[in-house]
Design a protein around this motif. Sequence first.
Motif, PDB file in Angstrom:
ATOM      1  N   ILE A  39       1.034  -4.920  12.186  1.00 38.08           N
ATOM      2  CA  ILE A  39       0.752  -3.592  11.651  1.00 38.08           C
ATOM      3  C   ILE A  39       0.463  -2.562  12.735  1.00 38.08           C
ATOM      4  CG2 ILE A  39      -0.006  -4.436   9.409  1.00 38.08           C
ATOM      5  CD1 ILE A  39      -2.901  -4.218  10.346  1.00 38.08           C
ATOM      6  N   GLY A  40       0.438  -2.989  13.981  1.00 41.26           N
ATOM      7  CA  GLY A  40       0.108  -2.082  15.080  1.00 41.26           C
ATOM      8  C   GLY A  40       1.138  -1.004  15.343  1.00 41.26           C
ATOM      9  N   GLY A  41       2.369  -1.217  14.933  1.00 38.36           N
ATOM     10  CA  GLY A  41       3.431  -0.239  15.178  1.00 38.36           C
ATOM     11  C   GLY A  41       3.600   0.785  14.074  1.00 38.36           C
ATOM     12  N   LEU A  42       2.773   0.712  13.034  1.00 35.04           N
ATOM     13  CA  LEU A  42       2.890   1.694  11.955  1.00 35.04           C
ATOM     14  C   LEU A  42       2.294   3.023  12.404  1.00 35.04           C
ATOM     15  CD1 LEU A  42       1.666  -0.530   8.970  1.00 35.04           C
ATOM     16  CD2 LEU A  42       4.018   0.216   9.411  1.00 35.04           C
ATOM     17  N   PRO A  43       3.069   4.102  12.378  1.00 31.78           N
ATOM     18  CA  PRO A  43       2.477   5.408  12.710  1.00 31.78           C
ATOM     19  C   PRO A  43       1.340   5.726  11.739  1.00 31.78           C
ATOM     20  CG  PRO A  43       4.873   5.566  12.596  1.00 31.78           C
ATOM     21  CD  PRO A  43       4.497   4.207  12.056  1.00 31.78           C
ATOM     22  N   LEU A  44       0.377   6.498  12.198  1.00 29.30           N
ATOM     23  CA  LEU A  44      -0.719   6.906  11.318  1.00 29.30           C
ATOM     24  C   LEU A  44      -0.141   7.546  10.074  1.00 29.30           C
ATOM     25  CD1 LEU A  44      -3.332   8.387  13.797  1.00 29.30           C
ATOM     26  CD2 LEU A  44      -3.435   6.209  12.575  1.00 29.30           C
ATOM     27  N   GLN A  91      11.104   3.956   9.605  1.00 30.42           N
ATOM     28  CA  GLN A  91      11.657   2.672   9.154  1.00 30.42           C
ATOM     29  C   GLN A  91      10.564   1.607   9.082  1.00 30.42           C
ATOM     30  OE1 GLN A  91      14.828   2.113   8.011  1.00 30.42           O
ATOM     31  NE2 GLN A  91      13.978   0.151   7.364  1.00 30.42           N
ATOM     32  N   SER A  92       9.575   1.706   9.976  1.00 30.07           N
ATOM     33  CA  SER A  92       8.486   0.725   9.963  1.00 30.07           C
ATOM     34  C   SER A  92       7.695   0.796   8.661  1.00 30.07           C
ATOM     35  CB  SER A  92       7.553   0.920  11.165  1.00 30.07           C
ATOM     36  OG  SER A  92       6.962   2.215  11.136  1.00 30.07           O
ATOM     37  N   TYR A  93       7.578   1.975   8.062  1.00 33.22           N
ATOM     38  CA  TYR A  93       6.916   2.107   6.761  1.00 33.22           C
ATOM     39  C   TYR A  93       7.709   1.354   5.695  1.00 33.22           C
ATOM     40  CZ  TYR A  93       3.538   5.888   7.800  1.00 33.22           C
ATOM     41  OH  TYR A  93       2.497   6.634   8.255  1.00 33.22           O
ATOM     42  N   ASP A 110       3.506  13.669   4.543  1.00 35.63           N
ATOM     43  CA  ASP A 110       4.791  14.352   4.701  1.00 35.63           C
ATOM     44  C   ASP A 110       5.944  13.370   4.902  1.00 35.63           C
ATOM     45  OD1 ASP A 110       3.739  16.855   4.301  1.00 35.63           O
ATOM     46  OD2 ASP A 110       3.702  17.406   6.417  1.00 35.63           O
ATOM     47  N   TYR A 111       5.649  12.168   5.409  1.00 36.24           N
ATOM     48  CA  TYR A 111       6.707  11.163   5.555  1.00 36.24           C
ATOM     49  C   TYR A 111       7.325  10.811   4.212  1.00 36.24           C
ATOM     50  CZ  TYR A 111       5.064  10.158  10.334  1.00 36.24           C
ATOM     51  OH  TYR A 111       4.711  10.229  11.653  1.00 36.24           O
ATOM     52  N   VAL A 135     -13.908  -1.288   8.340  1.00 36.17           N
ATOM     53  CA  VAL A 135     -12.670  -1.983   8.632  1.00 36.17           C
ATOM     54  C   VAL A 135     -11.986  -1.252   9.794  1.00 36.17           C
ATOM     55  CG1 VAL A 135     -11.289  -0.693   6.951  1.00 36.17           C
ATOM     56  CG2 VAL A 135     -10.668  -3.023   7.493  1.00 36.17           C
ATOM     57  N   PRO A 136     -11.362  -1.974  10.728  1.00 34.49           N
ATOM     58  CA  PRO A 136     -10.698  -1.315  11.854  1.00 34.49           C
ATOM     59  C   PRO A 136      -9.626  -0.324  11.383  1.00 34.49           C
ATOM     60  CG  PRO A 136     -10.927  -3.655  12.276  1.00 34.49           C
ATOM     61  CD  PRO A 136     -11.309  -3.434  10.836  1.00 34.49           C
ATOM     62  N   ALA A 137      -9.423   0.703  12.171  1.00 30.22           N
ATOM     63  CA  ALA A 137      -8.489   1.777  11.825  1.00 30.22           C
ATOM     64  C   ALA A 137      -7.081   1.254  11.563  1.00 30.22           C
ATOM     65  CB  ALA A 137      -8.466   2.830  12.929  1.00 30.22           C
ATOM     66  N   VAL A 138      -6.632   0.255  12.322  1.00 33.87           N
ATOM     67  CA  VAL A 138      -5.282  -0.267  12.138  1.00 33.87           C
ATOM     68  C   VAL A 138      -5.125  -0.892  10.750  1.00 33.87           C
ATOM     69  CG1 VAL A 138      -5.730  -2.534  13.196  1.00 33.87           C
ATOM     70  CG2 VAL A 138      -3.420  -1.567  13.261  1.00 33.87           C
ATOM     71  N   MET A 139      -6.180  -1.532  10.256  1.00 36.03           N
ATOM     72  CA  MET A 139      -6.124  -2.138   8.921  1.00 36.03           C
ATOM     73  C   MET A 139      -6.137  -1.058   7.842  1.00 36.03           C
ATOM     74  SD  MET A 139      -5.893  -5.113   7.415  1.00 36.03           S
ATOM     75  CE  MET A 139      -6.671  -6.468   8.296  1.00 36.03           C
ATOM     76  N   LYS A 140      -6.995  -0.067   7.999  1.00 35.25           N
ATOM     77  CA  LYS A 140      -7.050   1.022   7.022  1.00 35.25           C
ATOM     78  C   LYS A 140      -5.712   1.750   6.974  1.00 35.25           C
ATOM     79  CE  LYS A 140      -8.962   4.022   4.159  1.00 35.25           C
ATOM     80  NZ  LYS A 140      -7.873   4.870   3.758  1.00 35.25           N
ATOM     81  N   ASN A 141      -5.091   1.958   8.108  1.00 38.79           N
ATOM     82  CA  ASN A 141      -3.789   2.622   8.141  1.00 38.79           C
ATOM     83  C   ASN A 141      -2.740   1.806   7.393  1.00 38.79           C
ATOM     84  OD1 ASN A 141      -2.033   4.799   9.139  1.00 38.79           O
ATOM     85  ND2 ASN A 141      -1.087   3.168  10.345  1.00 38.79           N
ATOM     86  N   ALA A 142      -2.739   0.487   7.585  1.00 38.42           N
ATOM     87  CA  ALA A 142      -1.778  -0.367   6.868  1.00 38.42           C
ATOM     88  C   ALA A 142      -1.990  -0.275   5.363  1.00 38.42           C
ATOM     89  CB  ALA A 142      -1.901  -1.809   7.342  1.00 38.42           C
ATOM     90  N   ILE A 143      -3.240  -0.251   4.945  1.00 36.05           N
ATOM     91  CA  ILE A 143      -3.538  -0.106   3.520  1.00 36.05           C
ATOM     92  C   ILE A 143      -2.996   1.212   3.003  1.00 36.05           C
ATOM     93  CG2 ILE A 143      -5.412   0.176   1.844  1.00 36.05           C
ATOM     94  CD1 ILE A 143      -6.996  -1.823   3.671  1.00 36.05           C
ATOM     95  N   ASP A 144      -3.202   2.282   3.749  1.00 32.02           N
ATOM     96  CA  ASP A 144      -2.719   3.599   3.343  1.00 32.02           C
ATOM     97  C   ASP A 144      -1.192   3.644   3.272  1.00 32.02           C
ATOM     98  OD1 ASP A 144      -5.344   4.443   3.228  1.00 32.02           O
ATOM     99  OD2 ASP A 144      -5.277   5.537   5.122  1.00 32.02           O
ATOM    100  N   VAL A 145      -0.526   3.077   4.267  1.00 32.25           N
ATOM    101  CA  VAL A 145       0.939   3.107   4.305  1.00 32.25           C
ATOM    102  C   VAL A 145       1.526   2.419   3.065  1.00 32.25           C
ATOM    103  CG1 VAL A 145       2.972   2.191   5.514  1.00 32.25           C
ATOM    104  CG2 VAL A 145       1.147   3.338   6.812  1.00 32.25           C
ATOM    105  N   ALA A 146       0.990   1.251   2.701  1.00 30.11           N
ATOM    106  CA  ALA A 146       1.549   0.507   1.564  1.00 30.11           C
ATOM    107  C   ALA A 146       1.014   1.000   0.224  1.00 30.11           C
ATOM    108  CB  ALA A 146       1.284  -0.984   1.729  1.00 30.11           C
ATOM    109  N   SER A 147       0.144   1.998   0.254  1.00 35.64           N
ATOM    110  CA  SER A 147      -0.387   2.552  -0.997  1.00 35.64           C
ATOM    111  C   SER A 147       0.441   3.726  -1.509  1.00 35.64           C
ATOM    112  CB  SER A 147      -1.833   3.017  -0.797  1.00 35.64           C
ATOM    113  OG  SER A 147      -1.888   4.205  -0.030  1.00 35.64           O
TER     114      SER A 147
END
Length: 190
Positions: free
Chosen positions: A40-45, A62-64, A49-50, A88-100
Amino acid sequence: MAKEITVLVGSLRRGSIARKIARAVIPMFPEGYNARIAEIGGLPLYNADYDNPEEDYAPLPQSYTDFRNTVKASDGVLFVTAENNRLVPAVMKNAIDVASKPNGDVAWKGLPAGIISHSVGAMGGYSSQKSLRLALSYFDMPLMGQPEVFLGKSADMVNGSGEFASESTRNFVKGYIDGFVRLVEQNPRH
């Protein structure tokens, strides 16, 4: 057909304790289960707008799409995370947001989930796990209740062979994984 379990690690460091714990846990899944770490480290914040086709300056990464598809194809998800500043670490919260997102196509919806948290202190990531549980409750995800896994004083928890150093810890975590497998079996997603 094998059940697909996505394992998310809440740390970017290659040699992180969370990653070592995740690798020690993966072999505990029974035959017929394919558990893999999804990076999940390569997911942009996350940026809304994406997902807005009218915003041509921000094409959907594409990573999203790849990550969302991985989550959607999963039969369960196991979060293995540290605690950063009681959250929760920022990288985990970002992954949750991306897949939400997008709102009409939430990848997490109904996905059985388990959480293993850790910290080098005695609390075992208690605060990060509680904040993660709060976020996941929004998506109506069947979530392991008891036992909860808070691995405290985790610096030397995994030995050089990649296994839990303590037999009692190994047995406890194996019992948790067995319970998680039952949760996945009782809550088929597809």
